[in-house]
Scaffold this motif. Sequence first.
Motif, PDB file in Angstrom:
ATOM      1  N   ARG A 189      -6.392   6.759  13.899  1.00 34.14           N
ATOM      2  CA  ARG A 189      -6.039   5.892  12.782  1.00 34.14           C
ATOM      3  C   ARG A 189      -6.055   6.599  11.427  1.00 34.14           C
ATOM      4  N   LYS A 190      -6.918   7.597  11.264  1.00 34.56           N
ATOM      5  CA  LYS A 190      -7.074   8.227   9.955  1.00 34.56           C
ATOM      6  C   LYS A 190      -5.913   9.186   9.691  1.00 34.56           C
ATOM      7  N   PRO A 191      -5.295   9.083   8.511  1.00 37.17           N
ATOM      8  CA  PRO A 191      -4.079   9.858   8.226  1.00 37.17           C
ATOM      9  C   PRO A 191      -4.237  11.360   8.436  1.00 37.17           C
ATOM     10  N   ASP A 192      -5.336  11.948   7.967  1.00 35.71           N
ATOM     11  CA  ASP A 192      -5.511  13.390   8.138  1.00 35.71           C
ATOM     12  C   ASP A 192      -5.682  13.758   9.609  1.00 35.71           C
ATOM     13  N   ASN A 193      -6.390  12.916  10.352  1.00 34.61           N
ATOM     14  CA  ASN A 193      -6.518  13.155  11.791  1.00 34.61           C
ATOM     15  C   ASN A 193      -5.172  13.031  12.494  1.00 34.61           C
TER      16      ASN A 193
ATOM     17  N   LYS B  47       0.867  -1.178   0.000  1.00 33.42           N
ATOM     18  CA  LYS B  47       0.000   0.000   0.000  1.00 33.42           C
ATOM     19  C   LYS B  47       0.903   1.226   0.000  1.00 33.42           C
ATOM     20  N   LYS B  48       0.805   2.029  -1.057  1.00 37.71           N
ATOM     21  CA  LYS B  48       1.755   3.126  -1.257  1.00 37.71           C
ATOM     22  C   LYS B  48       1.256   4.414  -0.609  1.00 37.71           C
ATOM     23  N   GLY B  49       1.216   4.378   0.720  1.00 35.80           N
ATOM     24  CA  GLY B  49       0.767   5.530   1.489  1.00 35.80           C
ATOM     25  C   GLY B  49      -0.520   5.219   2.215  1.00 35.80           C
ATOM     26  N   SER B  50      -0.683   5.812   3.405  1.00 40.21           N
ATOM     27  CA  SER B  50      -1.830   5.484   4.251  1.00 40.21           C
ATOM     28  C   SER B  50      -3.161   5.785   3.591  1.00 40.21           C
ATOM     29  N   SER B  51      -3.211   6.834   2.761  1.00 39.47           N
ATOM     30  CA  SER B  51      -4.467   7.225   2.112  1.00 39.47           C
ATOM     31  C   SER B  51      -4.536   6.800   0.655  1.00 39.47           C
ATOM     32  N   SER B  52      -3.508   6.124   0.174  1.00 41.34           N
ATOM     33  CA  SER B  52      -3.412   5.810  -1.248  1.00 41.34           C
ATOM     34  C   SER B  52      -4.352   4.677  -1.653  1.00 41.34           C
ATOM     35  N   LYS B  53      -4.855   4.754  -2.872  1.00 43.88           N
ATOM     36  CA  LYS B  53      -5.612   3.661  -3.459  1.00 43.88           C
ATOM     37  C   LYS B  53      -4.698   2.725  -4.254  1.00 43.88           C
ATOM     38  N   ASP B  54      -3.411   3.099  -4.328  1.00 41.76           N
ATOM     39  CA  ASP B  54      -2.424   2.247  -4.991  1.00 41.76           C
ATOM     40  C   ASP B  54      -2.018   1.160  -4.005  1.00 41.76           C
ATOM     41  N   ASN B  55      -2.743   0.060  -4.045  1.00 36.41           N
ATOM     42  CA  ASN B  55      -2.562  -1.018  -3.078  1.00 36.41           C
ATOM     43  C   ASN B  55      -2.701  -2.339  -3.816  1.00 36.41           C
TER      44      ASN B  55
END
Length: 695
Positions: free
Chosen positions: A673-677, A57-65
């Motif tokens: 848990r949420k990246p922005d938070n 998973k290429k980043g916590s918020s990424s859809k590239d997984n």
Amino acid sequence: MKKLLSFAALSLMTAVTSVKAADSVSEVFTVEKLNELNQLHDVTLSPQGDVLVYGLKKGSSSKDNHLYKQNIKTGQITQLTEHEKAESNVVWADDGKSLYFLSSRNGSSQIWQQDLQDQTAKQISDFPVEVNGFKLSKNGQVFALSFTVKPGCETLTCTVEAKKADEEKKYNIRAYDQLMVRHWDAWATEYKEHLFIAHADKNGQLKHAQDIMPNWVSDFAGISQVSIHPDATSLAFSAKDSSSKAAAKDHAWSTNFDIFEVSLAKGQTAFNLKNITEKNNAWDSSPVYSPNGRYLAYKAMKIAGYEADKFTLQLRDNRTGKIRAVAADWDRSIGSLAFAPDNNSVYVVAQDVGQKSIFSITPEFDEVRSISNVGSNGDISSHGNKVYFTRHTLNSPQDIFSIDNHGDDLTKLTHINKDKLGDVKFADYQQFNFKGWNDETVHGYWLKPANFEAGKKYPIAFLVHGGPQGSFGNMFHYRWNAQLWAAQGYGVVMVDFHGSTGYGQEFTHSISRDWGGKPLEDLQKGLDFIVKDQPWLDGDNACALGASYGGYMMNWIAGNWPTRFKCLINHAGLYDMPSFYQSTEELWFPEYDMGGPSWGKENGSAKGKVSPDYTKFNPSAYVNNWQTPMLVIQGELDYRVPYAQSLGAFTTLQRKGIDSRLVMFPDEDHHIRKPDNLVVWYDEVFKWLEKYTKK
């Protein structure tokens, strides 16, 4: 109780650079960079031992997984999947030619199969209810499936119809007849996670699934707690008995998970679940069959109601049914376990002096050997004499490694964040020890500021771990990452006080019934020791911070060590012990660690003595001593430490006129848990630290 920056307005997180050498520049690590890191998941080795497959998973918020395969011999990496929907629960076919996984690429979480040489996958299940997880037998014919269903329903369609009827109701209530009514971050519903069995048809499709526990009124322990016999003749899983409401009545205050075994004969219309650990009233977990089917290994505790008791390896001979404890005198608690290919030894992960290490246990001789003892290791698989695993440390995120079964020939197989961290300078760190409570040895870690300059003094971020039976050891944490404080110019100090895990069961057990005693003395002595031992640490310019029990300790420090710190930061900390007991969900935890229910050991009208712990170690009883500025942070969906605990602390601070700030996260639970938070969380923390420390 098991089972931390920004643009413009958030100026603290602007990337800071410093000259590392005349021709090179280092970057400071930030929470944004943390969120952008590639993350491994579903690391699994082919049965032939020649290919690794893992999710990236290429980043916590990424859809590239997507899934990738890596040739063990050549190191060549190839992307396997590219659908916009990610894959999980990856399982190899025994011939090593294809993979099974879960994906919601058709709108519902179902099982797919993909040939290793192909770019497309075929769907093999289309159940009316989503598949939570699955296990597969060695012959590829039997699937163990997890579904969330309505107990008593004979078909999955029945569950669908029940949910539809619920949605059409014109009222909205929750009603309960027994505990638990909520757990972790969700209210209990009448739908429970059950274990099903399905057989592949001649086309490899799954058309029908049978609930092996149709009338159970609670969940089983999850698909990770399931093992299928290599001959597909039986299955073992872990669960608390909930075959009736009477059996489930004590779930909120009992840790009595058991191992159940069931025959998998094809064509069964009913399943006989045999409790093979019925005699043990403590926790039994993690069943695993040996590759040859001769043995069943699992781990077990001895003390009922105590979630931090030592897990010891158990081995059942499937021919005789005899069960025995293996290496029972070894003073470490097992985390995960996996059989070696030769069936003669078991690889286990256990916390050990600030590390999460890999050991090999040979049951025949009760022998324990260290395989890998640096950093936090996990995700073990093996083939021949090679062990494959993941590792992370205080200055490196997770990658995949291999080592031989003697602990030699360590090889790093992946470098998944090489490009993203190429210019980042991480802080130096070191483990230390000192004489704590009763002059017993206590360990900890310090980290220097990332751009440390000799001769300068640096403020201290004093991190206190939660649990309380936990550890801030040699790990790369995604919520409390010590490198982020070091990047802000703080010397980071973390002490594994009495009660911490990985130092022997007596050390861990010593915190029970003594929450504010030995741990506080260790923290006091540890801080005194380290500022003398490391003179670059400014002992007069320190702030302390912690979450859960660490947050409790902030409230406790406020009343019992009130003049030591410039500021305190309390995330989800326990404030009032009687009200905490009455509102938390896993009652076994306070009942053991605090000496019983808050009103005494009563049953019905019978009277019992109230434990003094609820007063003696109650932070709210010492608020007259509070004077230190405190930042209080809480997730509103936290049912482990309900948010009234943080409201109580903040109300006290405000009413006493102590500088304080309350930050609530409505969509978070016990953790952020949420990246922005997480970005906002760290920004609030660093602003509070900067307000009270001089750098």
